[in-house]
Every structure is written in structure tokens, then in C-alpha cells.
Scaffold this active site. Structure first.
Site: not given
Ligand code: MRU
Length: 338
Positions: A42-43, A81, A228, A239
Site C-alpha cells: 500500500g503506497a 518497489r 499509487d 492496482k
Molecule cells: O501492490 P500493493 O498491494 O502495494 O498495491 C496497493 C494499491 O494498489 C493500493 O490501492 C494503493 O497503494 C492505494 S493504498 C492507500
């Protein structure tokens, strides 16, 4: 996440919801691996975790706390990442703080610790503000579709898109949610469904390919997602599967809202085509929980994110208010505080 001034304990999101276990990181290597291997994801959550990893890196180099060593720590954490800009935003903030500090190592480490704690605390405050702004977009009896996990787990606490639901509940609104399972990593079924049920939301799990039919045959008011990285023109990386949802929402007259802090906006990028998209292991697609489901030798493509064109986004909710289209120029003005 729990920070004790020397180490960070992260709830192991790979094992949720069945097992609630923490991974304790006492080294910057461990923090980098935890981000890379999705212990934390999560970002905003990876941004804050990296900030604490930077502090741990400073502690590791206490005897020779120089720019060269801290550059290496920053690079190591940044390499984990590529898509979520919050990671680079938090590391840049920590590194500029470090470069501005003069004094003995204990003082420098204390100041870095304070900066990382500020990043974490600000995240919670920012999420609550976005929740407040965002909930005003939802009717009092709203049905939403969520994708991936943009809840407390994806942030330091409270969440972005899920924070909007949380705030709506606090305003006495009744919220029902269809939760996309979010193949291949299942952040929706494992994490969002778990969080929403804890909040008391009527939660219905669907496979990703059911969203169009749900929009066509049920009452759905809005799709709400996190982000993100958002480009200056309003294109949104989130995502994988978000783009298809946005297209479906447009087709069915369902509102499509993005909830993300200013730290997710990348003004260095004009449009979404410049956003690096992470590709992850083929195993995530060919197997579920270690059980192979696809034939050996099959070709696989596994992009972890996609980009939704700004033209499909009805509003971007930030801690400085809701931005409505057209986005060009407006986003930059909001980020620069205008
Ligand atoms: O690969 P992830 O689980 O880190 O991807 C996360 C997402 O795509 C979330 O929707 C995004 O980070 C927003 S979180 C507040």
C-alpha cells in the site's frame, strides 16, 4: 506498524486474515525485504515504513554517519518497489532532512526519528481529512465497489478509500460494499473484506470479473479506489484492474472516485504513460497460496498496476479538498498550495 525507536514491527499482510503475526525488523536490509516481499504494502504504508528503515540505516551507520552511507541506505530502500511514488517521496524527505542536519550522530538520529514519526502521524491526519472530504460525495445509503486494499493496512492507519467509508459511517450513513477480490494477490478478499467487516460495513465479496454485471444489475453509487501515483494531468496508477473498473463505471453511469494524499501526486510526471509499472513474479498468477493452478510452461504477464486515464475519474479526493475535472493545471495548483 509499531516503531520503538530502533526497530519496526509490521503486521505480516501476506498471512492475513488467517494469521495475525508481526515481522520485527531491526536492520535496514530487513525493512527493504519486508517492502519487496509485501509484508507491508500500500503506497502510504510503504512510504512510512521506508522512512523508519532510513532511521534504522542511520543507527547502523552511527560510527560513520556520512552522506555516502546514507545515499546507499536511501537507494537500497528505493529499489524495493517502483510504482508507488510515496516511497520515493518519503525517502527524499528523510534524505533532505539528513542533509540539513549538523551535529553529533545522536542528535542526527534523534532528528531523523522525529521526522519519520512526523511522516507517520501526518499520514493518519491526512487520511482523516480525506475521509471527511470524501464522505460528502456519498449518499446516506450508499453502495460502493472497492478494489485492492486502500484501508488502514495500506496506510499508517485509517486508510484512503476505506477512510472515506469510515468517515461516512461516522456521519451515520449506511454503506454497503462489493469488494473485488483483486487477483492475483487477493488484497481485496484477504485484507479489504476483513477491514470492512471489522468496521461494520455490509460486505459482499466478488471476483474481479463480476464487477460489470454487478454495476448492471444492482444499485451501485460509486467505485472508490486509492492510488499509487497520480500524474499532473490526473492519470492514476493503481492496482491492476482499476482501469477496467473505471471503464465499466463510465459505461454504467457509476461515479469513479480516487482518494489519495498529495504525497501520491507526482508533478514530475505529465501523464500516466511515464509511470513505471511493476511486473511481479509469474508464480502469483500460476499459483494460489502455493498450489499450482496453471499448466507448466504457460506464458504469463503479471503487471501489478495499471493506469486509468484522467477522463474516467470523476473526482480526486485529497487532504486539501476534492479536485474535480478538468484536472490539467488544477492538480499542480493544489499541490503547490494555491
Ligand atoms: O501492490 P500493493 O498491494 O502495494 O498495491 C496497493 C494499491 O494498489 C493500493 O490501492 C494503493 O497503494 C492505494 S493504498 C492507500
Amino acid at each position: 506498524m509499531k516503531w520503538d525507536g530502533r526497530s519496526i514491527s509490521l503486521i505480516d499482510q501476506r498471512k492475513l486474515p488467517q494469521v495475525e503475526e508481526y515481522v520485527k525488523c531491526e536492520s535496514s536490509d530487513c525493512v527493504a525485504l519486508a517492502i519487496k516481499d509485501m509484508v507491508v504494502r500500500g503506497a502510504p504504508a510503504i512510504g512510512a515504513t521506508a522512512a523508519f528503515g532510513y532511521v534504522i540505516g542511520a543507527i547502523e551507520n552511527k560510527d560513520d554517519l556520512c552522506v555516502e552511507k546514507m545515499n546507499k541506505i536511501k537507494e537500497k530502500l528505493a529499489k524495493t518497489r517502483p510504482t508507488a511514488v510515496n516511497l520515493f517521496w518519503a525517502l527524499e524527505r528523510m534524505h533532505s532532512k539528513f542533509l540539513s542536519l549538523k551535529g553529533d550522530p545522536d542528535y542526527v538520529i534523534r532528528s531523523l526519528n522525529d521526522e519519520a514519526e512526523r511522516i507517520a502521524n501526518e499520514d493518519i491526519a491526512v487520511n482523516k481529512k480525506m475521509g471527511e472530504y470524501g464522505q460528502s460525495l456519498l449518499p446516506s445509503n450508499a453502495t460502493v465497489i472497492t478494489h485492492c486494499n486502500a484501508g488502514a493496512l495500506a496506510t499508517v492507519d485509517y486508510g484512503t478509500a476505506i477512510g472515506m467509508i469510515h468517515a461516512a459511517l461516522d456521519h451515520g450513513k449506511v454503506i454497503s460494499a462489493y469488494v473485488d477480490e483483486t487477483r492475483p494477490y487477493l488484497q481485496g478478499s484477504r485484507l479489504t473484506a476483513w477491514e470492512l467487516m471489522k468496521l461494520g460495513v455490509k460486505t459482499t465479496l466478488i471476483c474481479d470479473n463480476m464487477a460489470g454485471w454487478v454495476m448492471k444489475t444492482k444499485k451501485v453509487d460509486a467505485v472508490i479506489v486509492g492510488a499509487d501515483r497520480i500524474a499532473s494531468n490526473g492519470d492514476v496508477a493503481n492496482k491492476i484492474g482499476t482501469y477496467s473498473l473505471a471503464l465499466l463505471a463510465k459505461r454504467h453511469n457509476v461515479k469513479f472516485y480516487v482518494v489519495a494524499p498529495i504525497s501520491t501526486i507526482d508533478l514530475n510526471i505529465k501523464s500516466g504513460s511515464e509511470i513505471p509499472i511493476e511486473e511481479r513474479s509469474h508464480d502469483e498468477v500460476t499459483s494460489i497460496k502455493g498450489i499450482r493452478i496453471a499448466p507448466d510452461g504457460v506464458g504469463v504477464y503479471n503487471p501489478a498496476f495499471d493506469v486509468t486515464d484522467a477522463s474516467l475519474v470523476d473526482a480526486i479526493v485529497t487532504e486539501r479538498g476534492v479536485i474535480f475535472p478538468p484536472y490539467d493545471g488544477k492538480i499542480e495548483k493544489v499541490v503547490r498550495g494555491g
